[in-house]
Design a protein around this motif. Structure first.
Motif, short mmCIF file in Angstrom:
data_model
loop_
_atom_site.label_atom_id
_atom_site.label_comp_id
_atom_site.label_asym_id
_atom_site.label_seq_id
_atom_site.Cartn_x
_atom_site.Cartn_y
_atom_site.Cartn_z
N LEU A 30 0.81 -1.22 0.00
CA LEU A 30 0.00 0.00 0.00
C LEU A 30 0.84 1.27 0.00
CD1 LEU A 30 -2.90 -1.02 2.40
CD2 LEU A 30 -2.95 -0.80 -0.09
N GLY A 31 2.15 1.12 0.07
CA GLY A 31 3.01 2.27 -0.11
C GLY A 31 3.34 3.07 1.13
N GLY A 32 3.24 2.45 2.32
CA GLY A 32 3.76 3.19 3.46
C GLY A 32 3.04 3.10 4.77
N PRO A 33 1.71 3.29 4.83
CA PRO A 33 1.06 3.26 6.14
C PRO A 33 1.32 1.93 6.84
CG PRO A 33 -0.46 4.04 4.47
CD PRO A 33 0.75 3.55 3.75
N ARG A 34 1.55 2.00 8.14
CA ARG A 34 1.74 0.78 8.92
C ARG A 34 0.37 0.20 9.22
NH1 ARG A 34 3.10 0.72 15.26
NH2 ARG A 34 3.38 -1.54 15.56
N ILE A 35 0.12 -1.02 8.74
CA ILE A 35 -1.18 -1.66 8.91
C ILE A 35 -1.05 -2.79 9.92
CG2 ILE A 35 -3.12 -2.78 7.78
CD1 ILE A 35 -2.59 0.04 6.73
N LEU A 36 -1.93 -2.78 10.92
CA LEU A 36 -2.08 -3.89 11.84
C LEU A 36 -3.50 -4.41 11.71
CD1 LEU A 36 -0.48 -1.36 13.52
CD2 LEU A 36 0.00 -3.30 15.01
N VAL A 37 -3.67 -5.71 11.89
CA VAL A 37 -5.00 -6.30 11.78
C VAL A 37 -5.38 -6.92 13.12
CG1 VAL A 37 -6.45 -8.03 10.65
CG2 VAL A 37 -4.78 -6.72 9.31
N LYS A 38 -6.51 -6.47 13.65
CA LYS A 38 -7.07 -7.03 14.88
C LYS A 38 -7.94 -8.21 14.47
CE LYS A 38 -8.48 -7.04 19.28
NZ LYS A 38 -7.70 -7.77 20.28
N ARG A 39 -7.53 -9.42 14.88
CA ARG A 39 -8.08 -10.65 14.32
C ARG A 39 -9.29 -11.16 15.11
NH1 ARG A 39 -4.82 -13.41 10.76
NH2 ARG A 39 -6.78 -14.48 10.33
N ASP A 40 -10.38 -10.42 15.05
CA ASP A 40 -11.61 -10.93 15.67
C ASP A 40 -12.27 -12.02 14.84
OD1 ASP A 40 -11.27 -9.35 17.86
OD2 ASP A 40 -13.20 -8.32 17.72
N ASP A 41 -11.62 -12.39 13.75
CA ASP A 41 -12.09 -13.53 12.95
C ASP A 41 -11.59 -14.86 13.49
OD1 ASP A 41 -9.49 -12.60 12.13
OD2 ASP A 41 -9.59 -13.99 10.44
N VAL A 42 -10.67 -14.85 14.44
CA VAL A 42 -10.06 -16.10 14.92
C VAL A 42 -10.30 -16.28 16.42
CG1 VAL A 42 -8.34 -16.25 13.09
CG2 VAL A 42 -7.80 -14.97 15.17
N ASN A 43 -11.50 -15.95 16.86
CA ASN A 43 -11.78 -15.99 18.30
C ASN A 43 -12.51 -17.25 18.73
OD1 ASN A 43 -14.21 -15.36 17.11
ND2 ASN A 43 -14.43 -13.37 18.08
N GLY A 44 -12.43 -18.30 17.91
CA GLY A 44 -12.86 -19.60 18.40
C GLY A 44 -14.21 -20.07 17.92
N LEU A 45 -15.20 -19.95 18.73
CA LEU A 45 -16.49 -20.62 18.57
C LEU A 45 -17.17 -20.29 17.23
CD1 LEU A 45 -18.64 -22.37 20.06
CD2 LEU A 45 -19.63 -20.22 20.87
N GLY A 46 -17.68 -21.33 16.56
CA GLY A 46 -18.48 -21.12 15.37
C GLY A 46 -17.76 -20.44 14.23
N VAL A 47 -16.47 -20.72 14.05
CA VAL A 47 -15.61 -20.15 13.02
C VAL A 47 -15.28 -18.68 13.29
CG1 VAL A 47 -15.14 -20.17 10.51
CG2 VAL A 47 -16.82 -21.73 11.43
N GLY A 48 -15.63 -18.19 14.46
CA GLY A 48 -15.20 -16.85 14.87
C GLY A 48 -16.00 -15.73 14.25
N GLY A 49 -15.66 -14.51 14.66
CA GLY A 49 -16.32 -13.32 14.14
C GLY A 49 -16.73 -12.37 15.24
N ASN A 50 -17.08 -11.15 14.83
CA ASN A 50 -17.33 -10.07 15.79
C ASN A 50 -18.58 -10.28 16.64
OD1 ASN A 50 -18.84 -9.59 13.33
ND2 ASN A 50 -19.25 -7.52 14.03
N LYS A 51 -19.53 -11.08 16.15
CA LYS A 51 -20.79 -11.20 16.89
C LYS A 51 -20.62 -11.91 18.23
CE LYS A 51 -22.51 -9.55 13.10
NZ LYS A 51 -22.73 -8.10 12.94
N LEU A 52 -19.55 -12.69 18.39
CA LEU A 52 -19.36 -13.39 19.65
C LEU A 52 -19.20 -12.43 20.82
CD1 LEU A 52 -17.04 -16.41 18.80
CD2 LEU A 52 -19.50 -16.41 19.20
N ARG A 53 -18.56 -11.30 20.59
CA ARG A 53 -18.41 -10.31 21.67
C ARG A 53 -19.78 -9.79 22.10
NH1 ARG A 53 -13.04 -8.60 22.57
NH2 ARG A 53 -11.61 -8.88 20.82
N LYS A 54 -20.64 -9.55 21.15
CA LYS A 54 -22.00 -9.10 21.47
C LYS A 54 -22.79 -10.19 22.17
CE LYS A 54 -22.18 -6.30 17.22
NZ LYS A 54 -22.96 -6.02 16.00
#
Length: 335
Positions: A30-54
């Motif tokens: 992407l030409g410079g910006p430092r990108i980090l990825v918060k992996r809420d897709d790998v949080n376990g149950l049911g193949v993961g995803g953000n809805k588990l927190r809710k």
């Protein structure tokens, strides 16, 4: 200020904290910006995803109230429905999914694979409806049948997005803040659909006095509607917490990657999916994370995100839904 969530009923469903990963090859591409990825897709149950927190808060409240049957809604390939079904399986609750054909798609891949297959695997009763009228009638029937059978029903909103559900991402904001250290990122980029995730992040970062910008990429609604949803849900969560509603001036909503509408990917979305996959081995989906990534890429290329910035991309999951788009996926990645 510290956010105390201990007084709320909560059931552990995910593996926290989720990883925060450096993405040097993506950043270079992407030409410079430092990108980090918060992996809420790998949080376990049911193949993961953000809805588990809710769901930790939503189902915590439901179980505390004596519910044994959970009803919720979504499109045919809903990630929320799949994660709700998995959580209900874990907790021994009956799950009823009332799903609407809200995306202009059909075919074997979309209707019988991906999230639909997993809904059934996790034991949910799946009701496919043609339109909103049929959805409402089906919901009334399912509730009546459950009550006639002596079951105690709780209904969860689309995406698990209400004041209680958004508390999951108030907690996530504190988790992320502890991971990034100082000075921290310049901005967080996330998708926004039903708005519970973005609202929780918006409220959580504000309550933490964290000087970070939140860029929410719309996948379904015009920006003004999505921003209003964020403010409404943040106000609901703030009321539950007993705190004043912050101004939320650090929140921006864009529709730069929305395209024709919800569930309809564009070439920019497929490009984003290819780029994340081929630089970092990270799998995006064409409905939520692919559109948020396309918005991120466009913001970098247009100069809206500077080369010296640090950006956290919130990966909200959605892997199973990718297989609902298998023909387009193969066409987009072949060669």
């Amino acid at each position: 200020m510290p956010v105390d969530l201990s007084r709320f009923a909560r059931i552990a469903l995910g593996a926290w904290p989720t990883p925060l990963e450096e993405c040097p090859r993506l950043s270079a591409a992407l030409g410079g910006p430092r990108i980090l990825v918060k992996r809420d897709d790998v949080n376990g149950l049911g193949v993961g995803g953000n809805k588990l927190r809710k769901l930790e808060f939503l189902l915590g409240e439901a179980v505390e109230g004596g519910a044994d049957t959970v009803i919720t809604f979504g499109g045919v390939q809903t990630n929320h429905g799949r994660q709700t079904a998995a959580a209900c399986a874990r907790l021994g609750l009956r799950c009823e999914l009332v799903l609407t054909r809200s995306v202009p798609r059909s075919g074997e891949a979309y209707e019988r694979s991906g999230n639909v297959a997993l809904d059934l695997l996790y034991g949910a009763a799946v009701h496919i409806c043609q339109d909103d009228e049929q959805t409402a009638a089906t919901y009334r029937r399912v509730v009546a049948e459950a009550r006639a059978a002596g079951r105690s029903v709780v209904t969860l909103p689309v995406g698990g997005s209400n004041g209680v559900g958004a508390l999951g991402y108030v907690a996530a904001a504190a988790e992320l803040r502890s991971q990034v250290g100082d000075p921290g990122p310049d901005r967080i980029v996330c998708p926004i659909g039903s708005a519970g995730t973005a609202a929780g992040l918006a409220l959580g970062t504000a309550l933490l006095d964290w000087p970070v910008r939140l860029d929410a990429a719309s996948v379904s609604h015009p920006p003004d509607e999505s921003l209003a949803d964020i403010r409404r849900l943040a106000a609901e969560s703030a009321a539950l917490l007993g705190v004043p509603v912050p101004a939320l001036d650090h929140v921006r909503v864009t529709d730069r990657a929305l395209g024709p509408g919800y569930g309809v990917p564009t070439e920019a979305v497929w490009e984003a999916i290819r780029l994340f996959g081929r630089t970092e081995g990270i799998t995006l989906d064409p409905v939520y994370t692919g559109k948020a990534a396309a918005a991120l890429i466009d913001a970098v290329r247009s100069g809206d995100i500077g080369a010296n910035e640090t950006v956290v991309f919130l990966h909200t999951g959605g892997l199973p839904g990718l297989f609902g788009y298998a023909p387009e996926l193969i066409a987009a990645v072949r060669g």
